[in-house]
Design an enzyme around this catalytic site. Structure first.
Site, PDB file in Angstrom:
ATOM      1  CG  HIS A  19      66.144  68.194  65.658  1.00  0.00           C
ATOM      2  ND1 HIS A  19      67.350  68.139  66.316  1.00  0.00           N
ATOM      3  CD2 HIS A  19      65.616  66.951  65.697  1.00  0.00           C
ATOM      4  CE1 HIS A  19      67.536  66.904  66.736  1.00  0.00           C
ATOM      5  NE2 HIS A  19      66.510  66.159  66.378  1.00  0.00           N
TER       6      HIS A  19
ATOM      7  CG  ASP B 162      58.968  62.465  64.740  1.00  0.00           C
ATOM      8  OD1 ASP B 162      59.128  61.259  64.529  1.00  0.00           O
ATOM      9  OD2 ASP B 162      59.374  63.046  65.754  1.00  0.00           O
TER      10      ASP B 162
HETATM   11  N1  COA Z   1      56.480  75.038  65.768  1.00  0.00           N
HETATM   12  C1  COA Z   1      56.515  76.363  65.944  1.00  0.00           C
HETATM   13  N2  COA Z   1      57.566  77.031  66.437  1.00  0.00           N
HETATM   14  C2  COA Z   1      58.646  76.319  66.757  1.00  0.00           C
HETATM   15  C3  COA Z   1      58.697  74.917  66.606  1.00  0.00           C
HETATM   16  C4  COA Z   1      57.549  74.280  66.095  1.00  0.00           C
HETATM   17  N3  COA Z   1      57.525  72.955  65.922  1.00  0.00           N
HETATM   18  N4  COA Z   1      59.887  74.466  67.030  1.00  0.00           N
HETATM   19  C5  COA Z   1      60.577  75.540  67.431  1.00  0.00           C
HETATM   20  N5  COA Z   1      59.828  76.662  67.279  1.00  0.00           N
HETATM   21  C6  COA Z   1      60.213  78.026  67.606  1.00  0.00           C
HETATM   22  C7  COA Z   1      60.043  78.266  69.106  1.00  0.00           C
HETATM   23  O1  COA Z   1      58.748  78.732  69.402  1.00  0.00           O
HETATM   24  C8  COA Z   1      61.112  79.297  69.368  1.00  0.00           C
HETATM   25  O2  COA Z   1      60.635  80.542  68.929  1.00  0.00           O
HETATM   26  P1  COA Z   1      60.983  81.913  69.747  1.00  0.00           P
HETATM   27  O3  COA Z   1      62.490  81.991  69.691  1.00  0.00           O
HETATM   28  O4  COA Z   1      60.288  82.975  68.986  1.00  0.00           O
HETATM   29  O5  COA Z   1      60.485  81.681  71.142  1.00  0.00           O
HETATM   30  C9  COA Z   1      62.246  78.877  68.434  1.00  0.00           C
HETATM   31  O6  COA Z   1      61.606  78.173  67.360  1.00  0.00           O
HETATM   32  C10 COA Z   1      63.260  77.964  69.102  1.00  0.00           C
HETATM   33  O7  COA Z   1      62.573  76.808  69.567  1.00  0.00           O
HETATM   34  P2  COA Z   1      62.831  76.061  70.941  1.00  0.00           P
HETATM   35  O8  COA Z   1      61.525  75.658  71.548  1.00  0.00           O
HETATM   36  O9  COA Z   1      63.783  76.840  71.796  1.00  0.00           O
HETATM   37  O10 COA Z   1      63.571  74.763  70.424  1.00  0.00           O
HETATM   38  P3  COA Z   1      63.982  73.522  71.307  1.00  0.00           P
HETATM   39  O11 COA Z   1      65.322  73.141  70.805  1.00  0.00           O
HETATM   40  O12 COA Z   1      63.824  73.777  72.752  1.00  0.00           O
HETATM   41  O13 COA Z   1      62.881  72.437  70.923  1.00  0.00           O
HETATM   42  C11 COA Z   1      61.734  70.764  69.759  1.00  0.00           C
HETATM   43  C12 COA Z   1      63.072  71.498  69.925  1.00  0.00           C
HETATM   44  C13 COA Z   1      61.948  69.569  68.840  1.00  0.00           C
HETATM   45  C14 COA Z   1      61.243  70.252  71.123  1.00  0.00           C
HETATM   46  C15 COA Z   1      60.719  71.747  69.157  1.00  0.00           C
HETATM   47  O14 COA Z   1      61.163  72.181  67.897  1.00  0.00           O
HETATM   48  C16 COA Z   1      59.340  71.126  69.054  1.00  0.00           C
HETATM   49  O15 COA Z   1      58.594  71.121  70.036  1.00  0.00           O
HETATM   50  N6  COA Z   1      58.943  70.587  67.857  1.00  0.00           N
HETATM   51  C17 COA Z   1      57.673  69.970  67.682  1.00  0.00           C
HETATM   52  C18 COA Z   1      57.684  68.556  68.247  1.00  0.00           C
HETATM   53  C19 COA Z   1      58.450  67.616  67.362  1.00  0.00           C
HETATM   54  O16 COA Z   1      58.248  67.558  66.159  1.00  0.00           O
HETATM   55  N7  COA Z   1      59.318  66.835  67.997  1.00  0.00           N
HETATM   56  C20 COA Z   1      60.106  65.821  67.306  1.00  0.00           C
HETATM   57  C21 COA Z   1      61.550  66.156  67.317  1.00  0.00           C
HETATM   58  S1  COA Z   1      62.465  65.023  66.306  1.00  0.00           S
END
Ligand code: COA
Length: 390
Positions: free
Chosen positions: A266, A322
């Site tokens: 998140h 979720d």
């Molecule tokens: N699975 C694996 N790795 C994850 C992850 C996940 N669900 N969420 C974050 N990470 C990792 C990223 O790969 C990144 O790693 P790195 O620094 O080695 O590149 C790090 O954690 C930071 O993540 P980032 O993508 O920059 O976070 P964000 O704030 O841009 O994205 C979400 C947030 C919610 C979009 C992201 O966590 C995600 O896609 N989650 C899965 C979808 C989901 O459950 N969405 C519902 C949200 S309520």
């Protein structure tokens, strides 16, 4: 040149007093009241009024609002007919977006937003709030029957918000235990500061578009798998893992391929989402009520959470809202593609609160960009561009 921050991470888009997140402590509060207290003591109707009006309502205020919601459940038959012509295979989020947008054809009045005199005597904002909030669950439950070729189950005015949802969904008398679980889920999903769909709410509101257009934009944004759509994917993921003993190796393989683990991570929380803790407890309560019937998906989810804490915890990636909600809805026999629409039903309260707040101090959104394209250059006639054209 201004600094560009991808995803506008950490960039304030508005001033708001609706909700608050402390991502380090795992705290979420609506108008200053913690989500744990609201889940324990409140109803969705009360939480919605809290979000909309700014404080917990008196018994009389709540009774008036509740009555208005109950009396606004009927849907015009033209909208029902329109829904009958949508393909049954379509995603319910697309149906919901279309149905809400269509309300604008039946309940006009956007002139109230620009010319208060034109709508004298009409509390437009409150009236639209009730019209939309009351009809959202009705659209979702109507669709459940229409897409199977049946007429929808008519709404009842003697039932609360969650009870009526279950009644219209199943056609049966609502089970009080399930109604309470759904009620808590609705409270938990109702508001969450400036997430992607609420940002869409703000942008669309700022143009003084109708509230139906505002809700439609918000619903479309929530539908994406990186936002509300993630809960649908969590179940597929748990089924793919199959057994708790496979969780660790499955996770390692996914992370090696740099794939996302659905329901985890998140932008705001660096610890486990407080809503995930409450939902997890509800799944446990549900399993106890089923007297020992253990959900295999829950066992897999717990094993995956444990494995992920080691691998993803150091990055601040833990279960979000979720992760457990899908397991719960599935135990309630709600079809997977209706998970996100239920999220939308609930989040409508937050979106409408932000719509009101934006109108109260409006300035149209018009951000800028960092241009990375070509400098201005002379137009090249077709004959000078090469290619096979004669
Ligand atoms: N699975 C694996 N790795 C994850 C992850 C996940 N669900 N969420 C974050 N990470 C990792 C990223 O790969 C990144 O790693 P790195 O620094 O080695 O590149 C790090 O954690 C930071 O993540 P980032 O993508 O920059 O976070 P964000 O704030 O841009 O994205 C979400 C947030 C919610 C979009 C992201 O966590 C995600 O896609 N989650 C899965 C979808 C989901 O459950 N969405 C519902 C949200 S309520």
């Amino acid at each position: 040149m201004n600094e560009y921050l991808p995803g506008l991470e950490g960039v304030p888009a508005t001033r708001s007093n609706i909700s608050f997140i402390d991502g380090e402590q795992g705290l979420l509060a609506y108008r200053g009241y913690s989500i744990e207290d609201l889940a324990e003591n409140s109803t969705f109707e009360e939480a919605a009024l809290l979000l909309l009006d700014g404080d917990l309502p008196t018994a009389d205020e709540l009774a008036v609002f509740d009555d208005q919601l109950r009396r606004n459940r009927r849907v015009k038959f033209n909208i029902r007919e329109m829904m009958k012509h949508l393909p049954p295979s379509g995603h319910p989020m697309d149906m919901l977006q279309s149905a809400v947008a269509s309300l604008g054809m039946f309940y006009a009045g956007r002139e109230c937003l620009t010319d208060a005199d034109a709508c004298e005597g009409l509390d437009y904002v409150h009236e639209m709030t009730v019209k939309i909030l009351a009809r959202m669950p009705v659209f979702v439950t109507m669709w459940e029957h229409i897409r199977k070729g049946y007429d929808p189950v008519p709404p009842r005015t003697d039932l609360g918000f969650a009870e009526n949802f279950l009644h219209m969904f199943t056609g049966e008398e609502p089970d009080p235990f399930l109604a309470r679980i759904l009620d808590v889920c609705l409270i938990l999903h109702a508001e969450h500061t400036i997430n992607a769909s609420t940002f869409a709410t703000l942008v669309t509101s700022s143009t003084l578009a109708s509230p139906y257009a505002v809700m439609s934009a918000s619903i479309g944004t929530l539908a994406g798998p990186l936002h509300g759509g993630a809960n649908e994917r969590v179940l597929d993921m748990l089924d793919d893992i199959g057994e708790p003993s496979r969780a660790r190796t499955w996770l390692d393989r996914k992370l090696e391929r740099k794939e996302k683990i659905w329901g985890m991570g998140h932008r705001e929380y660096k610890v486990k989402d407080p809503r995930a803790n409450i939902l997890q407890r509800l799944v446990m309560e549900f399993m106890e009520r089923r007297q020992g019937h253990v959900s295999k998906r829950m066992e897999v989810a717990l094993a995956l959470e444990e494995a992920a804490a080691e691998r993803l915890g150091p990055k601040g990636v833990y279960p979000n809202v979720d992760y457990y909600s899908g397991i719960l809805y599935d135990m309630m026999d709600i079809p997977v593609d209706q998970f996100t629409p239920i999220f939308a039903v609930s989040r409508t309260a937050g979106w409408l609160a932000h719509w009101r707040e934006q109108l109260g101090d409006n300035r149209i959104f018009r951000p800028t960009q960092v241009y990375t394209g070509e400098p201005v250059r002379p137009y090249r006639p077709m004959a000078e561009r090469g290619g096979q054209g004669e």
